[in-house]
Design an enzyme around this catalytic site. Structure first.
Site, PDB file in Angstrom:
ATOM      1  N   HIS A 199       0.603  -1.366   0.283  1.00 38.76           N
ATOM      2  CA  HIS A 199       0.103  -0.167  -0.107  1.00 38.76           C
ATOM      3  C   HIS A 199       0.605   1.112  -0.049  1.00 38.76           C
ATOM      4  O   HIS A 199       0.292   1.924  -0.613  1.00 38.76           O
ATOM      5  CB  HIS A 199      -0.654   0.028   1.205  1.00 38.76           C
ATOM      6  CG  HIS A 199      -1.817  -1.087   0.653  1.00 38.76           C
ATOM      7  ND1 HIS A 199      -2.167  -2.381   0.699  1.00 38.76           N
ATOM      8  CD2 HIS A 199      -3.407  -0.636  -0.116  1.00 38.76           C
ATOM      9  CE1 HIS A 199      -3.601  -2.668   0.277  1.00 38.76           C
ATOM     10  NE2 HIS A 199      -4.057  -1.409   0.217  1.00 38.76           N
ATOM     11  N   GLU A 441     -11.303 -10.935  -4.706  1.00 45.00           N
ATOM     12  CA  GLU A 441      -9.702 -10.781  -4.718  1.00 45.00           C
ATOM     13  C   GLU A 441      -8.947 -12.145  -4.211  1.00 45.00           C
ATOM     14  O   GLU A 441      -7.947 -12.242  -3.576  1.00 45.00           O
ATOM     15  CB  GLU A 441      -9.452  -9.199  -4.072  1.00 45.00           C
ATOM     16  CG  GLU A 441      -9.902  -9.573  -2.934  1.00 45.00           C
ATOM     17  CD  GLU A 441      -9.914  -7.834  -2.005  1.00 45.00           C
ATOM     18  OE1 GLU A 441      -9.282  -7.104  -2.505  1.00 45.00           O
ATOM     19  OE2 GLU A 441     -10.995  -7.077  -1.634  1.00 45.00           O
ATOM     20  N   CYS A 512      -9.845  -3.726 -10.599  1.00 45.48           N
ATOM     21  CA  CYS A 512      -9.076  -2.396 -10.117  1.00 45.48           C
ATOM     22  C   CYS A 512      -7.818  -2.050  -9.389  1.00 45.48           C
ATOM     23  O   CYS A 512      -7.401  -2.175  -7.921  1.00 45.48           O
ATOM     24  CB  CYS A 512      -9.823  -1.538  -9.565  1.00 45.48           C
ATOM     25  SG  CYS A 512     -10.504  -2.707  -7.521  1.00 45.48           S
TER      26      CYS A 512
END
Ligand code: PEP
Ligand code: MG
Length: 595
Positions: A199, A441, A512
């Site tokens: 991240h 996911e 995404c």
């Protein structure tokens, strides 16, 4: 990843995660333990001052712990006894008296004296049989560490306090660090650890600052104030560059900037293929402040709002009102275009103080995202209320992360329905037909995608996690980062399975993960039948350009061949050749060649 000397140029090689070239002064951030202990004798006249210095460090330590305790969010107040234990250790006469005695009797400095005391305490703990008590020595070490920092006048540096333009060099940066960064001052950052989809790397892209991660030894090889060059395209970091090297990289910097601005001029053209198919191109954002930039880059909606970053930045749980205001503003700025609000995805590599005391051994497989929300219905409901209330002010879609199977989806929908009933009772206006989607996911969700599709309006494929879980590679671990491979035939098959399930059920499907912004992937994803891509805003102009140059029918025809290829390397080569044909202009070679 490694360090190497090429001629007389010292270089480190890592993983390029955010493009661009920067040349600047390094600021090495000390996130590790205080490693250096100066040991020296103190002369008679200074002894009392040394004792005083130690007492002041103790006092500062105490104040810091009390302040930590006072600012603890309500939800974790029950754990405050841990800090009480720490306070007792600071007050412990053994720790305090033996250190002062050592200073006075042995005439040694406070750090040295404290180290000696800790060694004695360790010997005592070692003699205890009880494992639980033995482990408590960790608390003593933790306190000693804090006292040592205070002796050195060293507090962990907050990135919001950086005052001059620097390149951050750190062992690791947490998403909290990156969200605190003083954007005007941080030119870029490099870290020893991390992978392409960690991240922190994603944040670097959103902030549009060049970044290289997984360098392993950067913090050992670079000193504060060193001039370094960071090449966020190739993943190279040059140490102590000579004039000639600096000029060479300045040229590269200019080239990159020229190319970016040339492409940016076309970012508002629609993403329509040469054979007339419209592809929805949306942006991933972490903060409200990014919405305008996303629009500027040509985003036709927000495909993923990572709402957890708001919680990370708040260092606690934001109120429903605060969340509502934030979501309402995003919706209003984007209207009539859609905003996809993903509910809280805390956990994994994103920890807030809400979870800090519950650190898990294996957070990626732990109490993350929707699991955390279902376990903490109050937190979950407060966010759902804020999202629904904001839905009256724009085109808001709701999305649940990390759904692993149907029961979890039904449980989450039940909470949503409860919140809707509550709001109706209160007479609050909201969009009763709000579109609901889920992230795909987790491999188990791929396997049952046909079942899930019957209960939602859309799927969004999150390849960052899907690749992590399917290939068993921790997305923040630099040692396995080389295995991150979107072209692995297993991943391509999974994506196709999800798209087929969505098509059969007549629901929308987009993607995404970071893969959406990879120029080589766009061709393949469209060939697979994806209808929309959501990515960091900076990636949009290039992806739109590719879409405007390609034909879906060609990509679909090619895809039959690609599916026969058995290794990721073969797929990559096939696509790179295709891109070379589509983009013969040498200026465009960065689309398929990262040298
Ligand atoms: C993903 O997993 O691909 C995704 C987009 O979500 P995040 O990166 O926030 O986990
Ligand atoms: Mg994810």
């Amino acid at each position: 990843m490694s360090g190497k000397d090429t001629g007389n140029i010292r270089k480190l090689s890592g993983i390029a995660v955010s493009p661009g070239v920067i040349i600047g002064k390094a600021r090495v951030i000390d996130r590790s333990k205080v490693k250096i202990f100066y040991q020296y004798l103190v002369n008679e006249t200074q002894i009392n001052k040394e004792v005083e210095r130690f007492r002041e460090a103790l006092e500062a330590t105490k104040e810091q712990i009390i302040s930590l305790k006072n600012t603890m969010p309500e939800q974790i107040k029950k754990h405050s006894f841990i800090l009480d234990t720490h306070l007792m250790i600071v007050d412990d006469s053994m720790l305090c008296d033996s250190t002062i005695n050592a200073i006075l009797n042995e005439k040694i400095n406070a750090e040295w004296a404290l180290k000696k005391t800790i060694q004695t305490i360790k010997q005592l703990f070692d003699q205890v049989e009880d494992e639980y008590i033995k482990e408590r020595f960790g608390d003593v070490e933790n306190i000693a560490e804090r006292i040592l920092r205070n002796l050195a006048g060293k507090e962990p540096e907050s990135l919001s306090e950086i005052k001059e333009r620097v390149i951050i060099v750190s062992h690791d940066l947490s998403p909290v660090d990156t969200s605190e960064m003083n954007i005007g001052k941080v030119m870029g950052f490099i870290t020893d650890v991390g992978g392409r989809t960690s991240h922190s790397a994603i944040m670097a892209q959103s902030l549009k600052i060049p970044s290289v991660v997984g360098l392993e030894t950067a913090t050992r090889q670079i000193a504060d104030g060193d001039i370094i060059i960071v090449d966020g395209n190739s993943g190279e970091v040059i140490l102590d560059p000579d004039d000639e090297t600096i000029i060479h990289y300045q040229e590269k910097q200019l080239q990159h900037e020229r190319y970016e601005s040339k492409i940016a001029r076309t970012s508002h053209l629609p993403a329509k293929t040469v054979d007339g198919h419209d592809i929805a191109i949306e942006a991933n954002i972490e903060f409200l402040e990014e919405v305008v930039v996303a629009k500027d880059y040509g985003a036709e909606g927000i495909g993923l709002y990572r709402t957890e970053f708001h919680y990370l930045r708040s260092k606690g749980i934001p109120s429903e009102e605060e969340l509502f205001e934030d979501y309402k503003e995003v919706a209003e700025i984007m209207a009539p275009d859609p905003v996809t609000l993903r509910t809280l995805d805390l956990g994994g590599d994103k920890f807030s103080s809400v979870m800090d005391l519950n650190r898990e051994i294996n957070p990626a497989l732990g109490l993350r995202a929707i699991r955390f929300c279902l376990k903490e219905p109050k937190i979950f409901k407060s966010q759902l209320r804020a999202i629904l209330r904001a839905s009256a002010f724009g085109n808001i879609r709701l999305m649940f992360p990390m759904i692993s199977g149907l029961q979890e989806l039904l449980d989450s929908k039940k909470v949503l329905e409860e919140v809707m009933v509550e709001l109706d009772h209160e007479g609050v206006n909201f969009d009763h037909n709000i579109e609901l989607g889920i992230m795909i996911e987790i491999p188990s969700a791929v396997a049952v995608a046909d079942m899930l599709a019957k209960h939602v309006d859309f799927f969004s494929i999150g390849t960052n996690d899907l690749i992590q879980y399917a290939l068993a590679i921790d997305r923040v671990n630099e040692h396995v980062a080389y295995m991150y491979e979107p072209f692995h035939p297993a991943i391509l098959r999974m994506i196709q399975q999800v798209i087929n399930a969505a098509n059969d059920a007549g629901i929308r499907v987009s993607l995404c993960g970071e893969m959406a912004a990879d120029p080589l992937c766009a061709y393949i994803l469209l060939g697979l039948g994806i209808e929309g891509l959501s990515m960091n805003a900076g990636g949009i102009p290039v992806i739109k350009k590719i879409i405007r140059t390609m034909s879906i029918e060609d990509a679909k025809a090619d895809f039959a061949g690609i599916f026969q290829l058995e290794t990721a390397k073969d797929v990559r080569e096939f696509i790179a050749n295709k891109m070379r044909d589509l983009f013969p202009d040498p200026d465009d070679r960065s689309l398929y060649n990262h040298e």
